[in-house]
Design a protein around this motif. Structure first.
Motif, short mmCIF file in Angstrom:
data_model
loop_
_atom_site.label_atom_id
_atom_site.label_comp_id
_atom_site.label_asym_id
_atom_site.label_seq_id
_atom_site.Cartn_x
_atom_site.Cartn_y
_atom_site.Cartn_z
N LYS A 261 0.86 -1.20 0.00
CA LYS A 261 0.00 0.00 0.00
C LYS A 261 0.89 1.25 0.00
O LYS A 261 0.72 2.15 -0.82
N TYR A 262 1.88 1.28 0.91
CA TYR A 262 2.80 2.42 0.96
C TYR A 262 3.65 2.48 -0.31
O TYR A 262 3.92 3.55 -0.85
N SER A 263 4.08 1.32 -0.78
CA SER A 263 4.94 1.28 -1.95
C SER A 263 4.25 1.91 -3.17
O SER A 263 4.84 2.71 -3.88
N ASP A 264 2.98 1.53 -3.39
CA ASP A 264 2.24 2.07 -4.54
C ASP A 264 2.07 3.58 -4.44
O ASP A 264 2.27 4.31 -5.41
N ALA A 265 1.70 4.04 -3.24
CA ALA A 265 1.47 5.48 -3.05
C ALA A 265 2.78 6.26 -3.22
O ALA A 265 2.82 7.30 -3.87
#
Ligand SMILES: [Mg+2]
Length: 238
Positions: free
Chosen positions: A45-49
């Protein structure tokens, strides 16, 4: 003829495996197996954002690597330093040099190749890093060099319209006969449907279908189901 284009990370191989191996090495027994599954999803989730912010030039790749694992760990009550986060990233890259395709994906690519289906790859990320994974997975066995597309080299990333248009032009695709396969609903399914392509959601993490959004043409829940979807005409009748 149909063209089938695949995402790489967590579609063709189990990305959580290298992530979990890195966690075992870095954090020993800080997390249970179940927590590691959740930590992986949280880190994605953090990686995509953060990837979107990285593409927009707002943060460096190094910061993206540091922040995504720090923030994910923080959600699970573990505080790590920037140095530990960088060490994690180094160790993660080492693990990614050992990735292997899902068995059924290997079988599927071989069958599709034998039956002259045009195959291509579209993956988000830096050119060097994604090339390393493509090499490690030996995808050139089935996908010609000119059919390998990496967002970092193109200058546009999924889910933007531009990256899909770029491939359409390069491969002279008929979009109604073009199928994209990926695990990320927001990047892969929304991106492909917005571009007018067919989309197959490789939902092996069993995520929920978002409401009020694009509908994938097919959803599969494992590499075996993916192989069966594309290779039903080529598989021996049981
Ligand atoms: Mg992916």
């Amino acid at each position: 003829m149909d063209t089938i284009i695949f995402d790489v990370d967590d579609t063709l191989y189990d990305q959580a495996l290298s992530f979990k191996r890195t966690c075992h090495k870095m954090f020993q027994n800080s997390f249970t197996d179940e927590e590691l599954d959740k930590l992986y999803i949280t880190s994605r989730k953090y990686s995509d954002a953060l990837f979107d912010r990285n593409v927009a030039g707002e943060i460096t790749t190094k910061d993206m690597h540091i922040i995504r694992i720090k923030a994910a760990c923080e959600e699970f009550g573990l505080t790590i330093s920037d140095e530990e986060a960088m060490e994690f990233q180094e160790s993660y890259v080492e693990e990614q040099q050992k990735i292997t395709l899902f068995d059924e994906v290997e079988e599927m690519l071989e069958l599709l190749y034998q039956n002259n289906v045009q195959l291509a790859i579209l993956t988000n990320g830096a050119e060097g890093h994604q090339s390393m994974k493509i090499k490690q997975l030996k995808l050139e066995r089935w996908v010609p060099k000119n059919n390998l597309f990496i967002s970092g080299a193109i200058g546009h990333a999924k889910p933007t319209r531009e990256v899909f248009q770029f491939i359409e032009n390069k491969l002279k695709l008929d979009k109604s006969k073009t199928i994209y396969v990926g695990d990320s609903f927001d990047n892969d399914i929304v991106g492909a449907k917005q571009a007018g392509w067919q989309a197959v959601w490789m939902n092996h993490r069993k995520r929920e279908l978002p409401m009020n959004s694009y509908i994938p043409d097919n959803v599969v829940y494992s590499a075996r189901e993916l192989m069966e979807l594309f290779c039903k005409d080529y598989l021996p009748v049981k």
